[in-house]
Design a protein around this motif. Structure first.
Motif, PDB file in Angstrom:
ATOM      1  N   GLY A  29       4.596   7.459  -2.910  1.00 28.68           N
ATOM      2  CA  GLY A  29       5.509   8.187  -2.332  1.00 28.68           C
ATOM      3  C   GLY A  29       6.677   7.620  -1.650  1.00 28.68           C
ATOM      4  N   THR A  30       6.593   7.167  -0.498  1.00 30.07           N
ATOM      5  CA  THR A  30       7.737   6.401   0.724  1.00 30.07           C
ATOM      6  C   THR A  30       8.094   5.716  -0.427  1.00 30.07           C
ATOM      7  OG1 THR A  30       5.578   4.832   1.424  1.00 30.07           O
ATOM      8  CG2 THR A  30       6.474   6.890   2.570  1.00 30.07           C
ATOM      9  N   SER A  31       7.571   4.855  -1.296  1.00 31.24           N
ATOM     10  CA  SER A  31       8.796   3.482  -1.709  1.00 31.24           C
ATOM     11  C   SER A  31      10.221   4.013  -2.503  1.00 31.24           C
ATOM     12  CB  SER A  31       8.222   3.349  -3.561  1.00 31.24           C
ATOM     13  OG  SER A  31       6.698   2.722  -3.093  1.00 31.24           O
ATOM     14  N   PRO A  32      10.436   5.384  -2.994  1.00 28.85           N
ATOM     15  CA  PRO A  32      12.244   5.345  -2.924  1.00 28.85           C
ATOM     16  C   PRO A  32      12.673   4.783  -1.568  1.00 28.85           C
ATOM     17  CG  PRO A  32      10.892   7.226  -3.276  1.00 28.85           C
ATOM     18  CD  PRO A  32       9.839   6.057  -2.829  1.00 28.85           C
ATOM     19  N   LEU A  33      12.587   4.856  -0.526  1.00 29.08           N
ATOM     20  CA  LEU A  33      12.647   4.250   0.602  1.00 29.08           C
ATOM     21  C   LEU A  33      13.618   2.970   0.430  1.00 29.08           C
ATOM     22  CD1 LEU A  33      10.554   5.930   3.660  1.00 29.08           C
ATOM     23  CD2 LEU A  33      12.612   6.639   3.380  1.00 29.08           C
ATOM     24  N   TYR A  34      13.079   1.867  -0.241  1.00 29.99           N
ATOM     25  CA  TYR A  34      13.151   0.662  -0.140  1.00 29.99           C
ATOM     26  C   TYR A  34      13.476   0.093  -1.783  1.00 29.99           C
ATOM     27  CZ  TYR A  34       8.378   0.263  -0.018  1.00 29.99           C
ATOM     28  OH  TYR A  34       6.903   0.568  -0.206  1.00 29.99           O
ATOM     29  N   ALA A  35      12.003   1.658  -2.342  1.00 26.39           N
ATOM     30  CA  ALA A  35      12.386  -0.200  -4.064  1.00 26.39           C
ATOM     31  C   ALA A  35      14.307  -0.038  -4.172  1.00 26.39           C
ATOM     32  CB  ALA A  35      11.616   0.386  -4.975  1.00 26.39           C
ATOM     33  N   SER A 367      13.266  -4.011   7.025  1.00 24.58           N
ATOM     34  CA  SER A 367      12.461  -3.576   5.455  1.00 24.58           C
ATOM     35  C   SER A 367      12.855  -4.490   4.827  1.00 24.58           C
ATOM     36  CB  SER A 367      12.656  -2.435   5.197  1.00 24.58           C
ATOM     37  OG  SER A 367      13.704  -2.066   4.703  1.00 24.58           O
ATOM     38  N   SER A 368      14.091  -5.062   3.923  1.00 22.05           N
ATOM     39  CA  SER A 368      14.103  -5.888   3.571  1.00 22.05           C
ATOM     40  C   SER A 368      13.422  -7.938   3.287  1.00 22.05           C
ATOM     41  CB  SER A 368      16.292  -5.994   3.211  1.00 22.05           C
ATOM     42  OG  SER A 368      17.120  -4.339   3.029  1.00 22.05           O
ATOM     43  N   ALA A 369      13.808  -8.040   3.828  1.00 26.40           N
ATOM     44  CA  ALA A 369      13.181  -9.293   4.344  1.00 26.40           C
ATOM     45  C   ALA A 369      11.476  -8.798   4.476  1.00 26.40           C
ATOM     46  CB  ALA A 369      13.034  -9.350   5.602  1.00 26.40           C
ATOM     47  N   ILE A 370      10.663  -7.876   4.578  1.00 22.39           N
ATOM     48  CA  ILE A 370       9.486  -7.309   3.917  1.00 22.39           C
ATOM     49  C   ILE A 370       9.815  -7.047   2.984  1.00 22.39           C
ATOM     50  CG2 ILE A 370       7.447  -5.983   4.431  1.00 22.39           C
ATOM     51  CD1 ILE A 370       8.401  -5.926   7.598  1.00 22.39           C
ATOM     52  N   ALA A 371      10.066  -6.998   1.746  1.00 21.28           N
ATOM     53  CA  ALA A 371       9.877  -6.251   0.390  1.00 21.28           C
ATOM     54  C   ALA A 371      10.237  -8.005  -0.059  1.00 21.28           C
ATOM     55  CB  ALA A 371      11.272  -5.246   0.117  1.00 21.28           C
ATOM     56  N   ALA A 372      10.520  -8.841   0.324  1.00 21.79           N
ATOM     57  CA  ALA A 372      10.608 -10.316  -0.426  1.00 21.79           C
ATOM     58  C   ALA A 372       9.227 -10.644  -0.030  1.00 21.79           C
ATOM     59  CB  ALA A 372      12.179 -11.261   0.738  1.00 21.79           C
ATOM     60  N   ALA A 373       8.366 -10.135   0.860  1.00 20.66           N
ATOM     61  CA  ALA A 373       6.499 -10.616   0.476  1.00 20.66           C
ATOM     62  C   ALA A 373       6.209  -9.716  -0.216  1.00 20.66           C
ATOM     63  CB  ALA A 373       7.075 -10.999   1.965  1.00 20.66           C
ATOM     64  N   TYR A 374       6.640  -8.669  -0.415  1.00 23.03           N
ATOM     65  CA  TYR A 374       6.029  -7.391  -0.697  1.00 23.03           C
ATOM     66  C   TYR A 374       6.151  -7.843  -2.271  1.00 23.03           C
ATOM     67  CZ  TYR A 374       4.026  -2.546  -0.350  1.00 23.03           C
ATOM     68  OH  TYR A 374       3.270  -1.629   0.114  1.00 23.03           O
ATOM     69  N   GLY A 375       4.239  -7.573  -3.008  1.00 22.53           N
ATOM     70  CA  GLY A 375       4.102  -6.998  -4.192  1.00 22.53           C
ATOM     71  C   GLY A 375       3.087  -8.274  -4.989  1.00 22.53           C
ATOM     72  N   VAL A 376       3.410  -9.819  -4.167  1.00 16.76           N
ATOM     73  CA  VAL A 376       2.836 -10.350  -3.861  1.00 16.76           C
ATOM     74  C   VAL A 376       1.065  -9.887  -4.297  1.00 16.76           C
ATOM     75  CG1 VAL A 376       2.025 -12.874  -3.340  1.00 16.76           C
ATOM     76  CG2 VAL A 376       4.472 -12.564  -3.797  1.00 16.76           C
ATOM     77  N   ALA A 377       0.742  -9.864  -2.974  1.00 15.97           N
ATOM     78  CA  ALA A 377      -0.512  -9.095  -2.835  1.00 15.97           C
ATOM     79  C   ALA A 377      -1.386  -8.391  -3.880  1.00 15.97           C
ATOM     80  CB  ALA A 377      -0.646  -8.506  -1.454  1.00 15.97           C
ATOM     81  N   VAL A 378      -0.383  -7.258  -4.316  1.00 13.58           N
ATOM     82  CA  VAL A 378      -0.862  -6.069  -4.964  1.00 13.58           C
ATOM     83  C   VAL A 378      -0.937  -6.568  -6.455  1.00 13.58           C
ATOM     84  CG1 VAL A 378      -0.227  -3.979  -5.332  1.00 13.58           C
ATOM     85  CG2 VAL A 378       0.437  -4.715  -3.086  1.00 13.58           C
ATOM     86  N   THR A 379       0.347  -7.773  -6.804  1.00 14.56           N
ATOM     87  CA  THR A 379       0.320  -8.236  -8.360  1.00 14.56           C
ATOM     88  C   THR A 379      -0.755  -8.561  -8.615  1.00 14.56           C
ATOM     89  OG1 THR A 379       1.472  -9.463  -7.895  1.00 14.56           O
ATOM     90  CG2 THR A 379       2.885  -7.426  -8.346  1.00 14.56           C
ATOM     91  N   THR A 380      -1.362  -9.524  -8.128  1.00 18.37           N
ATOM     92  CA  THR A 380      -2.144 -10.195  -7.935  1.00 18.37           C
ATOM     93  C   THR A 380      -3.402  -9.257  -8.125  1.00 18.37           C
ATOM     94  OG1 THR A 380      -1.064 -12.126  -7.167  1.00 18.37           O
ATOM     95  CG2 THR A 380      -4.006 -12.303  -7.128  1.00 18.37           C
ATOM     96  N   THR A 381      -3.838  -8.322  -7.168  1.00 15.27           N
ATOM     97  CA  THR A 381      -4.628  -7.807  -7.375  1.00 15.27           C
ATOM     98  C   THR A 381      -4.958  -6.516  -8.893  1.00 15.27           C
ATOM     99  OG1 THR A 381      -5.125  -7.125  -5.154  1.00 15.27           O
ATOM    100  CG2 THR A 381      -6.286  -5.854  -6.414  1.00 15.27           C
ATOM    101  N   MET A 382      -3.858  -6.934  -9.130  1.00 11.35           N
ATOM    102  CA  MET A 382      -3.682  -5.048 -10.720  1.00 11.35           C
ATOM    103  C   MET A 382      -3.982  -6.552 -11.879  1.00 11.35           C
ATOM    104  SD  MET A 382      -0.276  -2.958 -10.543  1.00 11.35           S
ATOM    105  CE  MET A 382      -0.585  -1.476  -9.298  1.00 11.35           C
ATOM    106  N   VAL A 383      -3.797  -7.669 -11.677  1.00  5.86           N
ATOM    107  CA  VAL A 383      -4.090  -8.391 -12.127  1.00  5.86           C
ATOM    108  C   VAL A 383      -5.551  -8.618 -12.310  1.00  5.86           C
ATOM    109  CG1 VAL A 383      -4.180 -10.815 -13.296  1.00  5.86           C
ATOM    110  CG2 VAL A 383      -2.047  -9.938 -12.348  1.00  5.86           C
ATOM    111  N   LEU A 384      -6.417  -9.225 -11.663  1.00  4.45           N
ATOM    112  CA  LEU A 384      -7.193  -9.180 -11.370  1.00  4.45           C
ATOM    113  C   LEU A 384      -8.415  -7.954 -11.591  1.00  4.45           C
ATOM    114  CD1 LEU A 384      -8.013 -10.937  -8.157  1.00  4.45           C
ATOM    115  CD2 LEU A 384      -8.400 -11.983 -10.645  1.00  4.45           C
ATOM    116  N   THR A 385      -7.714  -6.542 -12.179  1.00  2.00           N
ATOM    117  CA  THR A 385      -8.541  -5.256 -11.449  1.00  2.00           C
ATOM    118  C   THR A 385      -8.691  -5.467 -13.252  1.00  2.00           C
ATOM    119  OG1 THR A 385      -7.733  -4.058  -9.679  1.00  2.00           O
ATOM    120  CG2 THR A 385      -7.674  -2.639 -11.693  1.00  2.00           C
TER     121      THR A 385
END
Length: 629
Positions: A29-35, A367-385
């Motif tokens: 629900g907070t993704s629209p802040l930066y996506a 937040s823009s700099a962190i966004a560059a790091a965001y997604g690596v962990a979650v996408t990997t978990t989604m692949v494994l799921t």
């Protein structure tokens, strides 16, 4: 259902759906802040053209429909382990007998589950940082004067979020749902206002715009998937928090409130970008009129705090599961509510997350700099799921290979595309999430492997139970009144604590119980299945106590309810004997010497068994042992 009960039941369901808004949907629900901002602003921004805006919006629209509405909400949430979700629960569901020390498929299933769980800790660090930073950065839209204060203010907010965890969420939990409902209503209103400026962006719902976008800019479109993925990062949280509310309330909240609000806001931001390209700097806050910016920043900060709360609580639950399943050492777990078993507080995890989150904010600063790091962990978990769900459909649901492949393969390919795009972020900060995940999986595998080696070493030194019985029958020791419970990890031998006590004190209690506590691969164990008692000879019993990985161990409570024949439990007369092992790293075959030293350190700092099993310390006798790994 009668007319009289229907309103009450419907009201209860609506209440659960409102609660799910506050706990389950904070992250997504907070993704629209930066996506959307990250797609068209910054050093790697797409050109702000009509085709690119519609292409990105089309990808966002179909990502939410396919990955969340279809995959997670309608399909993955069917993979519940007695109502519980999450990657560890899924791992246990795929193969309850899988062990890290096994070979073949079982070992790979465990490694995938542990990897997914480890990477979610990285998500628990990044989500509070990016959510709070992006909310506080809204102040800079009002005036650039606030820019130097964004990082300090974010650190203060983060500290307050983590500091209040020790009080539990029971008190403030009641306002989470209504506050997030207000957040989604405001988001929908802002988006609707933007749509009125340029309603043509609704054409992005047609997938042809995503296809044209990829044809026109194949490489840029692929890279942009790493940004588009930010809109679905809460998918794993939906699944992990399923046990708190159940499938139906979560689905009601998603389709009734969250999905419409998200789509309206993303389309509204897209309309604003087409109408005013300068708004790419922060399209979410620039949707609002100037007079509403301060209230919107405050509301966004509260929403970010709630989003952080969901991930922090998820990290606590994940830790409890890992401890129960034997992948992390025992640690202090405080229950903050007498009514809700799921409301827990893990001090070590809390302050470790705070330290790493503040480090992340100071390191990346925006937040823009962190966004560059965001997604690596979650996408990997989604692949494994996705891989684990395939095995559930094949092994548990008995689906045919063709049907399973037809359903899972398209989602797997989409997830793989997101994962590939996210891997491009590794040099720009994605290394942080992978580093956190790698460190935690090393800790988990080292602890599990070390406990296995330690159990083998103790077993090799233990006297077989049959031999012990024969010895005390041949040379009966003096029996003293009362009951002695010897905690042991296995019942096929006599625990060293019992042998030491008999050797030095020359006595046995009238009733001796060899007790082991086992965690089953299910969330909860019923009272009827809680224990098994067997008399091996007069006055000597074996007892197995079972817990699920979401249960809270309490050995004295089990004894109070025990009604086995030939045995009488009196809490005031019970003495608990435990072995306290000092682990020594050696060059013997087992683990690398650095891992043995790491295991020894973890073992020394683990919570005492008496505290973990809620055994009264005044009734405990600990016997020290030195064991070479």
């Amino acid at each position: 259902m009668s007319q009289s009960t229907a309103p009450s039941s419907k009201g209860y369901l609506y209440g659960l759906a409102l609660g799910a808004l506050g706990v389950v949907f904070g992250d997504i629900g907070t993704s629209p802040l930066y996506a959307l901002r990250e797609a068209f602003h910054g050093p790697h921004a797409l050109a702000l053209t009509h085709g690119n805006v519609l292409g990105v919006l089309s990808l966002i629209f179909w990502s939410l429909i396919l990955m969340i509405s279809f995959w997670y909400i309608s399909f993955v949430m069917r993979c519940d382990n007695r109502g519980e979700g999450g990657v560890l629960a899924l791992m246990s569901l795929v193969d309850p007998r899988a062990q890290l020390t096994s070979s073949g498929k079982g070992r790979w299933i465990v490694l995938m589950g542990l990897a997914g769980a480890s990477l979610l800790y990285g998500d628990g660090i990044i989500t509070p940082a990016i959510s709070v930073l992006s909310a506080i950065e809204g102040l800079t839209v009002v005036t650039p004067v606030f820019e130097p204060y964004v990082v300090p203010l974010s650190i203060v907010v983060l500290f307050l979020i983590f500091w209040q965890q020790r009080r539990g969420t029971a008190t403030i939990g009641a306002i989470f749902g209504p506050l997030l409902l207000l957040w989604f209503i405001v988001m929908a209103g802002l988006g609707l206002g933007g749509l009125l400026r340029h309603p043509g962006v609704l054409a992005a719902a047609n997938p042809i715009h995503a296809i044209v976008f990829f044809k026109a800019n194949p490489w840029q479109a692929f890279v942009s998937l790493g940004v588009v993925f930010l809109v679905v990062t809460g998918g794993e949280a939906l699944y992990a928090d399923m046990g708190h509310f159940g499938r139906k309330p979560i689905r009601m909240a998603w389709f009734g409130v969250v999905l419409p609000a998200l789509l309206l806001n993303y389309f509204g931001q897209g309309a604003l970008l087409l109408d005013n390209p300068q708004a790419a700097e922060n399209p979410f806050f620039l949707l609002a009129p100037s007079w509403a910016l301060y209230p919107l920043v405050i509301l966004a900060t509260f929403a970010a705090a709630i989003a952080s709360q969901a991930l922090i609580s998820g990290a606590y639950s994940l830790t409890r599961q890992a401890v129960a399943l034997g992948y992390l050492p025992r640690m202090t777990i405080n229950h903050t509510s007498k009514e809700e078993i799921g409301q827990i507080y893990v001090p070590f995890v809390n302050w470790a997350l705070l330290t790493m989150t503040i480090f992340l904010v100071v390191l990346f600063k925006s937040s823009s700099a962190i966004a560059a790091a965001y997604g690596v962990a979650v996408t990997t978990t989604m692949v494994l799921t996705t891989i684990l769900v395939y095995f559930v459909a094949r092994d548990q649901w008995k689906w045919s290979r063709g049907l399973t492949t037809a359903v899972v393969a398209p989602v797997f390919l989409i997830t793989l595309a997101f994962w590939g795009a996210s891997m491009l972020k590794i040099p720009h900060g994605g290394w942080f999430a992978l580093g956190v995940g790698l460190a935690i999986i090393v800790l988990m595998t080292t602890w599990r492997r070390g406990r296995t080696i330690l159990a083998d070493r103790l077993r090799s030194r233990a006297m077989p139970l049959d031999t012990f019985i024969a010895n005390i029958r041949r040379d009966p020791p003096v029996r003293v009144p009362g009951m002695a419970i010897f905690m042991t990890s296995a019942l096929d031998g006599v625990p060293p604590a019992l042998l030491h006590n008999l050797h030095h004190n020359k006595v046995l209690h009238e009733q001796v119980v060899l007790m082991t506590v086992q965690t089953r691969e299910v969330p909860y164990v019923s009272r009827e299945e809680r224990y098994k008692v067997r008399m091996v000879c007069p006055g000597l019993f074996t007892m197995v106590v079972y817990y699920g990985f979401m249960d809270t161990p309490n050995v004295p409570a089990v004894l109070l309810r025990c009604d086995a024949e030939n045995i009488r439990f009196d809490a005031s007369e019970v003495a608990y004997f435990l072995g306290r092992e000092t682990v020594l790293a050696t060059s013997r075959p087992g683990m690398a010497i650095w891992r043995e030293r790491l295991f020894s350190f973890m073992s020394q700092n683990a919570q005492r068994a008496t505290t973990y099993f809620q055994i009264p310390p005044t009734q405990v006798v600990e016997i020290g042992l030195q064991v070479e790994l």
